[in-house]
Design a protein around this motif. Structure first.
Motif, mmCIF file in Angstrom:
data_model
loop_
_atom_site.group_PDB
_atom_site.id
_atom_site.type_symbol
_atom_site.label_atom_id
_atom_site.label_comp_id
_atom_site.label_asym_id
_atom_site.label_seq_id
_atom_site.Cartn_x
_atom_site.Cartn_y
_atom_site.Cartn_z
ATOM 1 N N THR A 89 7.628 4.639 -11.714
ATOM 2 C CA THR A 89 8.910 3.930 -11.584
ATOM 3 C C THR A 89 9.015 3.215 -10.247
ATOM 4 N N LEU A 90 8.596 3.894 -9.175
ATOM 5 C CA LEU A 90 8.656 3.290 -7.843
ATOM 6 C C LEU A 90 7.738 2.076 -7.750
ATOM 7 N N PHE A 91 6.522 2.199 -8.262
ATOM 8 C CA PHE A 91 5.595 1.068 -8.218
ATOM 9 C C PHE A 91 6.145 -0.123 -8.993
ATOM 10 N N GLU A 92 6.597 0.122 -10.217
ATOM 11 C CA GLU A 92 7.094 -0.980 -11.047
ATOM 12 C C GLU A 92 8.328 -1.633 -10.430
ATOM 13 N N SER A 93 9.260 -0.824 -9.947
ATOM 14 C CA SER A 93 10.491 -1.383 -9.388
ATOM 15 C C SER A 93 10.227 -2.096 -8.066
ATOM 16 N N ALA A 94 9.282 -1.578 -7.267
ATOM 17 C CA ALA A 94 8.946 -2.236 -6.006
ATOM 18 C C ALA A 94 8.292 -3.587 -6.256
ATOM 19 N N TYR A 95 7.364 -3.636 -7.222
ATOM 20 C CA TYR A 95 6.712 -4.903 -7.537
ATOM 21 C C TYR A 95 7.702 -5.905 -8.106
ATOM 22 N N ASP A 96 8.630 -5.423 -8.939
ATOM 23 C CA ASP A 96 9.644 -6.321 -9.492
ATOM 24 C C ASP A 96 10.550 -6.868 -8.395
ATOM 25 N N GLU A 97 10.947 -6.000 -7.459
ATOM 26 C CA GLU A 97 11.779 -6.482 -6.357
ATOM 27 C C GLU A 97 11.028 -7.529 -5.539
ATOM 28 N N HIS A 98 9.740 -7.295 -5.326
ATOM 29 C CA HIS A 98 8.930 -8.283 -4.606
ATOM 30 C C HIS A 98 8.979 -9.633 -5.324
ATOM 31 N N ALA A 99 8.854 -9.611 -6.643
ATOM 32 C CA ALA A 99 8.896 -10.845 -7.424
ATOM 33 C C ALA A 99 10.249 -11.535 -7.297
ATOM 34 N N HIS A 100 11.318 -10.754 -7.335
ATOM 35 C CA HIS A 100 12.656 -11.330 -7.237
ATOM 36 C C HIS A 100 12.867 -12.000 -5.871
ATOM 37 N N ARG A 101 12.380 -11.347 -4.823
ATOM 38 C CA ARG A 101 12.500 -11.935 -3.484
ATOM 39 C C ARG A 101 11.641 -13.193 -3.362
ATOM 40 N N ARG B 245 0.849 -1.181 0.000
ATOM 41 C CA ARG B 245 0.000 0.000 0.000
ATOM 42 C C ARG B 245 0.887 1.234 0.000
ATOM 43 N N TYR B 246 0.308 2.399 -0.234
ATOM 44 C CA TYR B 246 1.113 3.623 -0.204
ATOM 45 C C TYR B 246 1.913 3.691 1.098
ATOM 46 N N GLY B 247 3.152 4.150 0.979
ATOM 47 C CA GLY B 247 3.995 4.283 2.158
ATOM 48 C C GLY B 247 4.629 2.986 2.611
ATOM 49 N N SER B 248 4.523 1.930 1.790
ATOM 50 C CA SER B 248 5.148 0.658 2.142
ATOM 51 C C SER B 248 6.129 0.247 1.058
ATOM 52 N N PHE B 249 6.873 -0.810 1.320
ATOM 53 C CA PHE B 249 7.974 -1.185 0.432
ATOM 54 C C PHE B 249 8.181 -2.695 0.444
ATOM 55 N N PRO B 250 8.861 -3.240 -0.579
ATOM 56 C CA PRO B 250 9.046 -4.691 -0.677
ATOM 57 C C PRO B 250 9.969 -5.235 0.418
ATOM 58 N N GLY B 251 9.853 -6.550 0.593
ATOM 59 C CA GLY B 251 10.615 -7.229 1.627
ATOM 60 C C GLY B 251 9.711 -8.066 2.513
ATOM 61 N N PHE B 252 8.393 -7.952 2.272
ATOM 62 C CA PHE B 252 7.402 -8.647 3.087
ATOM 63 C C PHE B 252 6.599 -9.618 2.222
ATOM 64 N N ASN B 253 6.331 -10.795 2.771
ATOM 65 C CA ASN B 253 5.569 -11.829 2.079
ATOM 66 C C ASN B 253 4.200 -11.967 2.741
ATOM 67 N N PRO B 254 3.158 -11.325 2.194
ATOM 68 C CA PRO B 254 1.836 -11.405 2.816
ATOM 69 C C PRO B 254 1.167 -12.744 2.526
ATOM 70 N N ILE B 255 0.988 -13.547 3.558
ATOM 71 C CA ILE B 255 0.335 -14.843 3.421
ATOM 72 C C ILE B 255 -1.105 -14.677 3.897
ATOM 73 N N VAL B 256 -2.011 -14.535 2.947
ATOM 74 C CA VAL B 256 -3.426 -14.327 3.263
ATOM 75 C C VAL B 256 -4.238 -15.419 2.575
ATOM 76 N N GLU B 257 -4.826 -16.299 3.343
ATOM 77 C CA GLU B 257 -5.662 -17.359 2.815
ATOM 78 C C GLU B 257 -7.107 -16.867 2.749
ATOM 79 N N LEU B 258 -7.688 -16.854 1.543
ATOM 80 C CA LEU B 258 -9.060 -16.380 1.405
ATOM 81 C C LEU B 258 -10.035 -17.219 2.221
ATOM 82 N N SER B 259 -9.764 -18.508 2.338
ATOM 83 C CA SER B 259 -10.667 -19.378 3.099
ATOM 84 C C SER B 259 -10.707 -19.006 4.574
#
Length: 275
Positions: free
Chosen positions: A237-249, A60-74
């Motif tokens: 640029t920040l959104f794209e690079s943050a999402y890409d870093e998340h994918a790499h991690r 979300r706004y004001g946050s950054f990659p490095g976190f793995n959100p494990i959210v089970e819809l069930s």
């Protein structure tokens, strides 16, 4: 005093409780920043309404990659309330032994990882088993609970153990027993919970301290930022690079998971050659 004024005052009390935990907040931030600097991820887990704190941390706004959100819809999709995917099923599944193991079977954990497990009562089976399994893999666990409520709650596990029994560090939302903070004249059940308020404040305090530590270490985080703050081009640029870093991690959690295949062995071989 109006009910609005009373809720605001109770909220101030929650903030005072959180302020007294500054040392624990800093410890959590230290562990989380070390994980992120190592190229790994901080695992976030919460079932039920605790999912709110997971999403507050990232993305979300004001946050950054490095976190793995494990959210089970069930376990956390409550919008339909009744019928298919209803609340009754979610509350039932939250106390099914073995479900946490099935969830974590999807990831290759490392003792470089750390975790934040959120459960106000600290007594439901799945979050407790999550923390237990994390610790078994050498992952440091921060538990976010409502201490007064958790102390008065009975564990759903047959051995009576709670989330706090599998935590390296415990943070308290500061909400009361039962969570609801206001009593209405003529109504015998309290209303207006406070644990979400306390949890969100704790999560953002940790987030800020982690950002400071990463910046001081020479690895400033890629923060999701609004265009009206940083400009449209940089925001994209920040959104794209943050999402890409998340994918790499995230890729590191999958590349050698479970039963080896020729693909995972090729990846392991390439990693060895590069190092």
């Amino acid at each position: 005093m109006t009910l609005t004024a009373e809720y605001i005052q109770r909220s101030r009390d929650i903030l005072t409780t959180i302020e007294a935990q500054a040392g624990a907040i800093q410890q959590a931030a230290n562990w989380f920043s070390q994980t992120i600097l190592a190229g790994r991820m901080v695992h976030l887990f919460g079932s039920g309404h605790s999912r709110i704190m997971v999403e507050e941390m990232w993305p979300r706004y004001g946050s950054f990659p490095g976190f793995n959100p494990i959210v089970e819809l069930s376990l956390s999709f409550h919008n339909l309330v009744v019928g298919a995917n209803g609340q009754r099923q979610a509350m039932f599944l939250e106390n099914v032994p073995g479900l946490a193991d099935r969830i974590l079977r999807n990831y290759e954990l490392s003792d470089l990882d750390s975790a934040l497990v959120i459960s106000s009562s600290g007594s439901n089976v799945v979050p407790i088993e999550m923390a237990e399994l994390f610790q078994r893999q050498g992952v440091k666990v921060v538990a976010l609970v409502t201490k007064e409520h958790a102390d008065k709650s009975t564990s759903k596990r047959t051995d009576g153990k709670k989330l706090s029994d599998f935590a390296d560090l415990i943070l308290d939302t500061g909400a009361p027993v039962g969570d609801a903070m206001l009593t209405i004249p003529g109504l015998d059940t309290p209303v207006a919970p406070g644990s979400t308020l306390g949890g969100v404040v704790l999560v953002n305090c940790i987030k800020a301290e982690v950002a400071r530590l990463l910046t001081e270490a020479g690895q400033p985080p890629k923060v999701l930022s609004a265009a009206n703050v940083v400009g449209a081009e940089r925001a994209v640029t920040l959104f794209e690079s943050a999402y890409d870093e998340h994918a790499h991690r995230l890729a590191k959690l999958y590349q050698h998971v479970g039963i080896p295949s020729y693909v995972s062995e090729q990846t392991r071989s390439l990693t060895t050659q590069q190092s």
